[in-house]
Design a protein around this motif. Structure first.
Motif, short mmCIF file in Angstrom:
data_model
loop_
_atom_site.label_atom_id
_atom_site.label_comp_id
_atom_site.label_asym_id
_atom_site.label_seq_id
_atom_site.Cartn_x
_atom_site.Cartn_y
_atom_site.Cartn_z
N ILE A 86 0.84 -1.20 0.00
CA ILE A 86 0.00 0.00 0.00
C ILE A 86 0.87 1.25 0.00
O ILE A 86 0.67 2.18 -0.80
CB ILE A 86 -0.93 0.01 1.23
N ILE A 87 1.89 1.26 0.89
CA ILE A 87 2.77 2.43 0.99
C ILE A 87 3.44 2.70 -0.34
O ILE A 87 3.51 3.83 -0.83
CB ILE A 87 3.84 2.20 2.08
N VAL A 88 3.97 1.61 -0.94
CA VAL A 88 4.76 1.74 -2.15
C VAL A 88 3.92 2.27 -3.31
O VAL A 88 4.32 3.18 -4.04
CB VAL A 88 5.41 0.38 -2.45
N VAL A 89 2.70 1.73 -3.46
CA VAL A 89 1.82 2.20 -4.54
C VAL A 89 1.44 3.66 -4.32
O VAL A 89 1.48 4.48 -5.23
CB VAL A 89 0.57 1.31 -4.62
N PHE A 90 1.10 3.99 -3.07
CA PHE A 90 0.67 5.37 -2.81
C PHE A 90 1.81 6.34 -3.06
O PHE A 90 1.62 7.41 -3.66
CB PHE A 90 0.16 5.50 -1.37
N LEU A 91 3.04 5.98 -2.62
CA LEU A 91 4.17 6.90 -2.81
C LEU A 91 4.49 7.05 -4.29
O LEU A 91 4.86 8.14 -4.75
CB LEU A 91 5.39 6.40 -2.05
N ALA A 92 4.37 5.94 -5.06
CA ALA A 92 4.62 6.03 -6.50
C ALA A 92 3.65 7.00 -7.14
O ALA A 92 4.05 7.88 -7.92
CB ALA A 92 4.50 4.66 -7.15
N LEU A 93 2.36 6.87 -6.79
CA LEU A 93 1.35 7.78 -7.36
C LEU A 93 1.61 9.22 -6.94
O LEU A 93 1.48 10.15 -7.73
CB LEU A 93 -0.05 7.33 -6.93
N ALA A 94 1.98 9.41 -5.65
CA ALA A 94 2.19 10.77 -5.16
C ALA A 94 3.37 11.42 -5.86
O ALA A 94 3.29 12.57 -6.30
CB ALA A 94 2.43 10.73 -3.64
N GLU A 95 4.50 10.67 -5.99
CA GLU A 95 5.66 11.21 -6.68
C GLU A 95 5.32 11.53 -8.13
O GLU A 95 5.69 12.57 -8.67
CB GLU A 95 6.82 10.20 -6.66
N PHE A 96 4.58 10.61 -8.75
CA PHE A 96 4.21 10.76 -10.14
C PHE A 96 3.34 12.00 -10.36
O PHE A 96 3.46 12.70 -11.35
CB PHE A 96 3.45 9.50 -10.58
N ALA A 97 2.46 12.28 -9.36
CA ALA A 97 1.57 13.44 -9.50
C ALA A 97 2.28 14.74 -9.15
O ALA A 97 1.97 15.79 -9.71
CB ALA A 97 0.35 13.25 -8.59
N MET A 98 3.25 14.68 -8.21
CA MET A 98 3.87 15.91 -7.73
C MET A 98 4.92 16.45 -8.69
O MET A 98 5.11 17.66 -8.78
CB MET A 98 4.51 15.67 -6.37
N ARG A 99 5.59 15.53 -9.39
CA ARG A 99 6.75 15.96 -10.20
C ARG A 99 6.37 16.98 -11.28
O ARG A 99 6.99 18.03 -11.38
CB ARG A 99 7.42 14.72 -10.81
N PRO A 100 5.32 16.72 -12.12
CA PRO A 100 5.07 17.67 -13.21
C PRO A 100 4.46 18.99 -12.78
O PRO A 100 4.48 19.93 -13.57
CB PRO A 100 4.09 16.91 -14.13
N ILE A 101 3.91 19.11 -11.54
CA ILE A 101 3.30 20.39 -11.18
C ILE A 101 4.29 21.35 -10.53
O ILE A 101 3.95 22.50 -10.30
CB ILE A 101 2.08 20.21 -10.25
N THR A 102 5.52 20.89 -10.25
CA THR A 102 6.46 21.75 -9.54
C THR A 102 6.84 22.99 -10.34
O THR A 102 6.69 24.12 -9.86
CB THR A 102 7.73 20.95 -9.20
N ALA A 103 7.30 22.78 -11.59
CA ALA A 103 7.77 23.92 -12.39
C ALA A 103 6.65 24.88 -12.78
O ALA A 103 6.81 26.11 -12.61
CB ALA A 103 8.50 23.38 -13.63
N PRO A 104 5.46 24.40 -13.25
CA PRO A 104 4.38 25.33 -13.56
C PRO A 104 3.91 26.13 -12.35
O PRO A 104 3.58 27.31 -12.47
CB PRO A 104 3.26 24.43 -14.07
N LEU A 105 3.92 25.47 -11.17
CA LEU A 105 3.49 26.17 -9.95
C LEU A 105 4.44 27.30 -9.62
O LEU A 105 4.01 28.41 -9.25
CB LEU A 105 3.44 25.16 -8.81
N LEU A 106 5.75 27.03 -9.79
CA LEU A 106 6.75 28.06 -9.49
C LEU A 106 6.58 29.26 -10.42
O LEU A 106 6.57 30.42 -9.98
CB LEU A 106 8.14 27.46 -9.66
N THR A 107 6.39 29.00 -11.73
CA THR A 107 6.20 30.11 -12.67
C THR A 107 4.89 30.85 -12.37
O THR A 107 4.83 32.08 -12.48
CB THR A 107 6.18 29.61 -14.12
N TYR A 108 3.85 30.11 -11.95
CA TYR A 108 2.57 30.76 -11.64
C TYR A 108 2.73 31.71 -10.46
O TYR A 108 2.28 32.86 -10.50
CB TYR A 108 1.53 29.69 -11.32
N PHE A 109 3.41 31.23 -9.41
CA PHE A 109 3.60 32.10 -8.24
C PHE A 109 4.46 33.31 -8.60
O PHE A 109 4.27 34.39 -8.07
CB PHE A 109 4.25 31.31 -7.10
#
Lengths: 89, 175
Positions: free
Chosen positions: B43-66
């Protein structure tokens, strides 16, 4: 304004840190209720658990005994509702 | 060490971190094949994989937005910190809730992972205070290297915890 937002941010971060550590400490154990047992089996185990709680409430304040008794009465009502038809046969 | 080297090292670590979901996917397959059921580790491993997968692409657009919002530095910093702290807190809460919903006992692995993510929240707090008051280089580098370090140590610990259950059958001479 700036100080208010800074204070709010600090409060949010500190609160989430403390609550995160508290949640990490909170244990969770497998509950043997659910698909493993049939419905009546589950009711019996629940009744045993509730009566054990009522017995254990003897050393606690009177309020705990009242609550445990109240729960046991509710369980008894459920049992009567469920066994109403099986008793007639 | 030169500062440019440090920046390059930091970028390299962040890039390497983007491959963590692949490791987690392999670990999920391994733990499923070893235990043949849904365990706390899978459970931990699947959840962390999904979380990392979801967090990675929003980092750069969020920084430019702010940056494009036209706010002062303090407000931007506060928004950035609050956003990522909220995400980390949500991860800890959902990991706990997933174990309750799926009725799986919480072991030491989950506790350690939750402490690790709490460490990330603590690093954000340190960075916030540093940027507002102290403005020292060392605390800044602590934050920059601390987050990937915690992520890699969580991944390494999970790798160790999954591989610990692997059993090798001894080869026997057949008569």
């Amino acid at each position: 304004m700036e100080i208010a937002i800074l204070t709010l941010t600090l409060c949010v971060v500190v609160y989430s840190l403390v609550s995160a550590v508290l949640q990490a400490k909170r244990p969770f154990n497998y509950l043997p209720l659910g698909d493993d047992f049939g419905y009546y089996e589950m009711l019996v185990y629940e009744g045993i658990l509730l009566s054990e709680r009522l017995i254990a409430a003897a050393n606690q304040p009177i309020r705990a005994a009242f609550e445990a008794n109240h729960r046991l009465n509710h369980w008894d009502k459920r049992i009567q509702k469920n066994t109403r038809f099986t008793l007639v046969k | 060490m030169d500062i440019e080297h440090l920046h390059r090292l930091n970028e390299g670590l962040l890039n390497l971190g983007s491959y963590l979901p692949y490791l987690y996917t392999v670990l999920f397959l391994l733990s499923a094949s070893i235990s043949k059921k849904l365990t706390s580790l899978s459970i931990i491993v699947v959840f962390l994989a999904l979380a990392e997968f979801a967090m990675r692409p929003i980092t750069a657009p969020l920084l430019t937005y702010f940056n494009e919002l036209g706010l002062t530095y303090t407000y931007r910093l506060c928004a950035w910190v609050v956003f990522w702290v909220a995400i980390a807190r949500l991860q800890i809460h959902l990991l706990q809730k997933l174990h309750e919903w799926l009725n799986v006992s919480k072991g030491k692995a989950l506790e350690r992972v939750q402490y690790g993510i709490s460490g990330i929240i603590a690093l954000f707090l340190i960075d916030l205070i540093n940027q507002l008051i102290f403005k020292t280089e060392i605390l800044d580098w602590l934050y920059r290297f601390g987050v990937p370090f915690i992520n890699f140590s969580i991944a390494g610990y999970l790798l160790f915890a999954v591989l610990k259950h692997v059993e090798f059958k001894k080869w026997k001479l057949q008569s």
